[in-house]
Structure formats: C-alpha cells, structure tokens
Design an enzyme around this catalytic site. Structure first.
Site, PDB file in Angstrom:
ATOM      1  N   SER A 174       0.887  -1.155   0.205  1.00 36.18           N
ATOM      2  CA  SER A 174       0.016   0.124  -0.147  1.00 36.18           C
ATOM      3  C   SER A 174       0.875   1.216  -0.038  1.00 36.18           C
ATOM      4  O   SER A 174       1.756   1.361  -0.958  1.00 36.18           O
ATOM      5  CB  SER A 174      -1.028  -0.179   1.297  1.00 36.18           C
ATOM      6  N   ASP A 275      -9.476  -5.105  -4.940  1.00 44.74           N
ATOM      7  CA  ASP A 275      -9.290  -3.894  -4.529  1.00 44.74           C
ATOM      8  C   ASP A 275      -9.322  -2.599  -5.264  1.00 44.74           C
ATOM      9  O   ASP A 275      -9.471  -2.668  -6.649  1.00 44.74           O
ATOM     10  CB  ASP A 275      -7.410  -4.031  -4.468  1.00 44.74           C
ATOM     11  N   HIS A 305      -7.698  -5.325  -0.509  1.00 46.81           N
ATOM     12  CA  HIS A 305      -6.478  -4.584  -0.151  1.00 46.81           C
ATOM     13  C   HIS A 305      -6.130  -5.245   1.323  1.00 46.81           C
ATOM     14  O   HIS A 305      -6.888  -5.282   2.348  1.00 46.81           O
ATOM     15  CB  HIS A 305      -6.997  -3.202   0.001  1.00 46.81           C
TER      16      HIS A 305
END
Length: 332
Positions: A174, A275, A305
């Site tokens: 991320s 995601d 995610h």
C-alpha cells in the site's frame, strides 16, 4: 494468524482538543483544526520477541534518534544455510498516516516472510502524516538505506551479518509500496546502494481521474481501503495545496519523473482482485512493461486490499501463502 476485523474497529475518540474536526476516517484517524491528531489503537503492538519454534530472530535498532527513525530487523536462524541471504527492506502500509513496524499484523507477516523466503528483512518505521507530510516518509526510507550502507561496513547488528547487501530488494504494501517505489527512484540519481529489484504489494497510487475499479468496485464492510478513505489519506499526506495529480501520487502525471528510469530494477507487482486500486496497479504495470522494464504482476483472486496482513477475506491465508511463494521465487 488471527483475523483483524476492521468492521469492528473502535470508533471511540477523545473530545476535541483544538477546535473542530477537519478530516476523519471513521475509527482510524481524526484530525482537528488545531493540528491535534487522534489514532485509536485498532491494531495491537508487538515486541520484537519471536517464538523459538519459528526459527527467526528479530531486534529493534535506532537509525536516527532525532527523527525517531527506527527499524525492526528479522533474520532466519537456519544454520544449515551456508550462503548469504537476500536483504529485503520493507515499508508498512497505512495511507502514510497509520501503521507501525511494531504492529502485530506486520510482525507476524514479516516473521513468515523471513522464514519462508529465507531472507533478512529490515522493517522501517517511518514518520507519519499529517504531522510529517510527504516527502518525510521518502526521506526516512532513503536515510534507512544510508544507515544500511554504513552498517555493511560496521557490522554491529547481528541479524544483518548473514545478509547479502548486493542482493537488496525494496518492498512494501500500500503506502509502503509507494515509498519503496519513490526511494528506488531516488537511487537512480543517488545510488548509495543498488537494489536488484522492487516488490510492490497493492501499491498506493492515485490520480484525479477515476479508474474503473475505483468507480465500480463495491467494498465490503471490513475493507481496508475505500475510495473516500483513499482520498482522505492523500489530502493528509501530500503537501498542503496539492491535488492527486502530484507525481508522488500519480506516476503518470505530466510532471512525474520518467518511468523509464525504473528499467534499472526488475519489479514484481502484487495486485488484489477486489482492491479499489486494482486497475491503477495494472495500468502502472502495463506502462512499465511498455517501456521495456522487466516487470511482472500477479493478481490474487477473491481478496482485497491488505489481505496478507489483515486476513479479512475467507481465502486470505491461502492467497498469502501464494504471495510468499512468488516473493521467494522473485528474490531467490
């Protein structure tokens, strides 16, 4: 590994300290007009202790006491290995505003990575926004590599003595993947160390125009990243007054550094099928491949995610094992 349910995260905040709330992601972060920031403890912190049966040792090291930059170093302790181990520098996720190298979910994940991929892992605890907006996290990542270069000469950290500094990989998930990318980009012009590759796990990139997955992906209640949350993280992380067209967010923006510079590094992009960032991750991979860069992507089905650390999808553990195998093959 236990599941961390973000649908049950605490929404208990203190009373406002310095005025009205100006930004908030429910249960995760609240920013007040006067600059006071609240972060409820949604994830437990873990010490560097590792159970004996896992055959990994870990230690915390201070890199810069003035900026509170530190790292947790993991090393497999399999004495049967005679060769030096690859070195993975890891940056945790959290939208630049959340997270820690001591979060239990990252501690568990990186113990497994060090053991399963047989590598030494340096997990960097960088400064968070909005108290320290970008490029603070990039600076911390670069300074961590400068420290590693010095450590290669000094040899003061036992866990680093068995690593191969010529087999260095920058990695993160991320926002941490975003940091890994931009630190690698800095190394093109200032090669204090020469990574063999970068591993980007659901990299947090953005832009003003929406991709299809951002517009049409329906996120479950326990999703780690929604589109509104993504926008808020960027408002808190970017320098004040800038939009998501800033090149730190949008790598394809007009003023962004040349992606062609990244042909120096082989790249693995790990994409989660559910995601909101899926299409942006795939667009990045496709653009990089079109420039002749050695890049490969893997899409992990039926997970969203941060599945590899939060384990908040039924198939998360299976897909995490698959990811570990892909990373192991990539760095070895």
């Amino acid at each position: 590994m236990a599941t961390i349910s973000l649908s049950q995260r605490s929404t208990t905040f203190d009373h406002p300290k310095n005025g009205s709330v100006v930004e908030e992601i429910s249960g995760l972060i609240r920013v007040h007009k006067g600059g006071y920031v609240e972060r409820p403890p949604v994830v437990a912190h873990a010490s560097c202790m590792v159970p004996l049966g896992l055959e990994v040792t870990a230690t915390d090291v201070t890199i810069n006491k003035f900026t509170n930059l530190w790292a947790r170093v993991y090393a497999p302790c399999n004495k049967k290995l005679s060769s030096k181990r690859p070195l993975v520098v890891y940056f945790h996720g959290g939208g630049f505003c959340m997270g820690s190298a001591s979060w239990a979910c990252y501690h568990d994940f990186l113990i497994n990575l060090a053991r399963d991929a047989c590598c030494v892992v340096v997990s960097v605890n960088y400064r968070l926004a909005p108290e320290n907006r970008l490029p603070a996290a990039y600076d911390d990542g670069f300074n961590a590599l400068m420290w590693l270069k010095q450590e290669a000469l000094k040899g003061t950290v036992n866990e680093l003595k068995g690593c191969d500094y010529s087999s260095l990989y920058l990695t993160g998930d991320s926002a941490g993947a975003n940091i890994a990318y931009h630190v690698a980009s800095r190394l093109v012009s200032t090669p204090i160390l020469s990574p063999k590759g970068i591993i980007l796990i659901q990299p947090f990139f953005g832009g003003e125009s929406r991709t299809m997955s951002e517009k049409h992906s329906t996120q479950p209640v326990n999703s780690a990243l929604t589109l509104p949350a993504s926008d808020t993280y960027w408002r808190l992380a970017l320098p004040v007054g800038f939009t998501r067209e800033h090149p730190w967010c949008n790598l394809l923006a007009r003023d962004a550094p040349r992606l062609s510079d990244m042909r120096l590094f082989k790249t693995l992009v790990c994409v989660a099928e559910l995601d909101v960032l899926k299409d942006r991750n795939l667009e990045f991979t496709s653009t990089l491949a079109g420039l002749g860069a050695p890049v490969q992507s893997v899409i992990y089905k039926d997970v969203g995610h941060a599945f590899q650390v939060l384990h908040n999808y039924p198939l998360a553990q299976t897909r995490t094992q698959e990811m570990m195998a892909h990373v192991r093959d990539f760095i070895n």
